[in-house]
Design an enzyme around this catalytic site. Structure first.
Site, PDB file in Angstrom:
ATOM      1  N   LYS A 151      35.471 -46.850  43.992  1.00 25.90           N
ATOM      2  CA  LYS A 151      34.625 -46.085  43.309  1.00 25.90           C
ATOM      3  C   LYS A 151      33.385 -46.724  43.258  1.00 25.90           C
ATOM      4  CE  LYS A 151      36.355 -48.074  39.023  1.00 25.90           C
ATOM      5  NZ  LYS A 151      36.587 -47.550  37.537  1.00 25.90           N
ATOM      6  N   GLU A 161      38.451 -33.619  37.586  1.00 25.50           N
ATOM      7  CA  GLU A 161      37.438 -34.063  36.595  1.00 25.50           C
ATOM      8  C   GLU A 161      37.047 -32.955  35.613  1.00 25.50           C
ATOM      9  OE1 GLU A 161      35.308 -37.502  35.430  1.00 25.50           O
ATOM     10  OE2 GLU A 161      36.682 -37.420  36.926  1.00 25.50           O
ATOM     11  N   ARG A 168      38.770 -37.935  33.793  1.00 30.67           N
ATOM     12  CA  ARG A 168      39.943 -37.571  34.690  1.00 30.67           C
ATOM     13  C   ARG A 168      41.031 -36.953  33.998  1.00 30.67           C
ATOM     14  NH1 ARG A 168      41.871 -41.013  38.963  1.00 30.67           N
ATOM     15  NH2 ARG A 168      43.187 -39.828  40.291  1.00 30.67           N
ATOM     16  N   ARG A 219      43.729 -39.193  31.784  1.00 19.52           N
ATOM     17  CA  ARG A 219      44.465 -40.000  32.712  1.00 19.52           C
ATOM     18  C   ARG A 219      45.584 -40.904  32.196  1.00 19.52           C
ATOM     19  NH1 ARG A 219      40.492 -44.700  35.309  1.00 19.52           N
ATOM     20  NH2 ARG A 219      41.288 -45.875  33.245  1.00 19.52           N
ATOM     21  N   GLU A 248      33.151 -38.467  48.102  1.00 21.47           N
ATOM     22  CA  GLU A 248      32.814 -37.451  47.193  1.00 21.47           C
ATOM     23  C   GLU A 248      32.135 -37.970  45.926  1.00 21.47           C
ATOM     24  OE1 GLU A 248      36.598 -35.099  45.951  1.00 21.47           O
ATOM     25  OE2 GLU A 248      37.347 -37.148  46.722  1.00 21.47           O
ATOM     26  N   LYS A 264      31.009 -38.829  42.237  1.00 22.97           N
ATOM     27  CA  LYS A 264      31.850 -39.264  41.192  1.00 22.97           C
ATOM     28  C   LYS A 264      31.127 -38.600  39.946  1.00 22.97           C
ATOM     29  CE  LYS A 264      33.903 -43.266  38.908  1.00 22.97           C
ATOM     30  NZ  LYS A 264      33.815 -42.751  37.771  1.00 22.97           N
TER      31      LYS A 264
END
Length: 542
Positions: A399, A277, A237, A252, A230, A232
């Site tokens: 990530k 996000e 978050r 987050r 996906e 980023k």
């Protein structure tokens, strides 16, 4: 109050994580209710007082000390509570002997219930009865800035250890937002004296699953066919929690940010817990992070701000649906459930994160290399068979961020840090060269950095700043920054974006010090045009 003051002091002076956990556990084991629960609330940032504010402390200090001397001392120490506690004049010895120090519960109750006009006298009385260590603790409760190197998460780990291994910190985290200080039912459960607290349908936060950075060595060993990819996105978050008991939007770090983004909460007309996000999106295009910053940390955004900076959520995952816990399912199944959920609910201001399908790792690397040109932060790789686990389990989610950018800048100003860094100049403002109207050139500030250096480099920087200060502006020190004398810093950052809030017209994302350029004279540092050339586009199409 004495035990809580001792805890804060020892936490400040104790560097090791395990040692801090042991101190917290001992406090929770030995202190009675409700003091230990109130201490827990203070450590986790759950206490706030309407009438008790830092201005009250400053006014009290200036009434008992010489205001000029206090201002100089505060400038040197860098902490309002510590400065006041140390400078507060001792009362007559008999007065301290004949009156007890208030308990933690008494202090918190007094701060919460005493009328504003009577509060200064009450706080002054507490300070008169207390030692400097206890004064610091009382004043830090007022400022709501303990800064003792112990996070709320660390306190929950200590609580879990108190349970003798029967309970995990994540179990406590999942109940946390359904509990209230002084947490009597929580302690009874942890100690085996009562049932597990039931938040029922309360919109509680669930610990998020996090990713590890993908390094070059990891890429070489990666079987990319096992992973879904996906984009980023460069937002923040968030966790969207909508239950029968209410709706909450969490960051987050478990901060409730619902009030800052009411339009998202209004759109959460479903029964589910979603992971995503938060972004500013205009006409289907994702705006730079600088636009989202306009909305962050605002308790009540105006209608104009909401119109100028419209927010939306890019959905990554689904954790619960209609009370069913989906986290044990593999990512591929959760993704299918999320897609079905979005089709059926069609929630406003929300869209699915795109899955990227490429046949080879080389093609995936090419996509990642082009992320900067597309104003995207990088890629996320998630194993298709991975359950949703709290924390940062290795090998399940990666990530893969784009490489950072670098500039050479000149230090212009410095300021002391907080907590352990309150005695060091650890926050630095740096600048780049630009031409002036008279044919010369000048440095213009472009950013601040307070991370990236080692402890040894911090001491080196602090010593240089003290020896090269040319002007003082309150707590700020201007240092020498001429073409032939000054300090050059190599600054790493993730992105550059246009910003009307900055004098230079540009802002950097996550600037940090990459290294000290002791070999480079300030006159050879970069120009503002160099940074401007790295500015990303205003928006990126989906």
């Amino acid at each position: 109050m004495i035990a809580f003051a001792e805890l804060l002091e020892r936490l400040t002076l104790t560097p090791g994580r395990l040692a801090k956990i042991a101190l917290l556990r001992r406090f929770f084991e030995t202190e009675p209710d409700p003091d230990r629960g109130i201490g827990l609330a203070a450590l986790t940032g759950e206490l706030s007082f309407e009438a008790a504010k830092p201005a009250l402390i400053r006014a009290l200090a200036e009434s008992r000390t010489d205001p000029t001397l206090f201002a100089w001392s505060y400038d040197y120490v860098g902490d309002l509570a510590e400065t006041t506690a140390l400078m507060w004049p001792d009362p007559e010895p008999d007065r301290r002997r004949n009156a007890p120090v208030p308990s933690l519960a008494e202090v918190v109750d007094g701060l919460a219930t005493t009328p504003k006009t009577q509060l200064p006298a009450l706080v002054a009385e507490w300070l008169d009865l207390s030692t400097p260590e206890v004064r610091v603790a009382i004043l830090k409760l007022i400022t709501s800035t303990l800064r003792v190197g112990a996070s709320g998460r660390l306190a929950k780990v200590a609580l879990a250890e108190l349970g003798g291994g029967r309970i995990a910190a994540d179990d406590i985290e999942e109940l946390w937002h359904g509990l209230q200080p002084p947490y009597g039912e929580l302690f009874r459960w942890i100690e085996g004296r009562g049932p597990k607290p039931d938040p029922r349908d309360a919109p509680v936060f669930r610990p998020p699953m996090l990713a590890h950075p993908l390094e070059d060595a990891d890429v070489a060993a990666l079987d990319h066919a096992l992973f879904a990819a996906e984009w980023k996105w460069d937002g923040i978050r968030v966790q969207l929690v909508a239950t029968q008991g209410g709706r909450r939007l969490y960051s987050r770090g478990a901060d409730d940010i619902s009030a800052a983004f009411p339009e998202i909460v209004e759109a959460m007309r479903f029964d589910a817990v979603l992971d995503g996000e938060l972004l500013v999106v205009r006409d289907g295009a994702v705006a730079p992070f600088a636009d989202l910053q306009q909305r962050l940390n605002r308790k009540a955004p105006t209608a104009r701000m909401m119109e100028n900076y419209p927010v939306a959520v890019r959905l990554y995952d689904i954790l619960f649906e209609a009370g069913e816990d989906l986290r044990p399912l593999p990512f591929a199944e959760r993704r299918a459930r999320l897609e079905a959920f979005v089709r059926e609910e069609a929630p406003d201001r929300m869209s699915l994160s795109e899955l990227i399908e490429v046949p080879t790792l080389a093609e995936l690397q090419e996509l990642r290399a082009g992320a900067r040109a597309a104003s995207i932060e990088g890629l996320m790789l998630k194993r298709r068979d991975s359950p949703y686990l709290p924390g940062r389990p290795k090998g399940l989610w990666w990530k893969w961020k784009r490489d950072p950018l670098n500039i050479d800048a000149v230090m212009m100003y410095a300021q002391r840090g907080h907590g352990k860094r309150s005695s060091f100049y650890s926050d630095y403002t740096f600048g780049l060269w630009r031409d002036t109207a008279d044919g010369g050139r000048e440095l213009v500030p472009v950013g601040k950095a307070y991370s990236g250096y080692t402890d040894a480099e911090l001491k080196q920087l602090d010593r240089w700043i003290r020896n090269n200060t040319v002007h003082r502006f309150g707590p700020v020190r201007e240092v020498s920054h001429a073409e032939d004398h000054g300090l050059v810093l190599e600054i790493a950052f993730d992105a550059a974006q246009l910003s009307a809030r900055h004098k230079s017209g540009v802002a950097m994302r996550f600037p940090r010090i990459n290294r000290l350029r002791l070999d480079k004279p300030p006159g050879e540092a970069d120009r503002l045009e160099t940074l401007m050339a790295l500015v990303e586009g205003v928006a990126v199409e989906q």
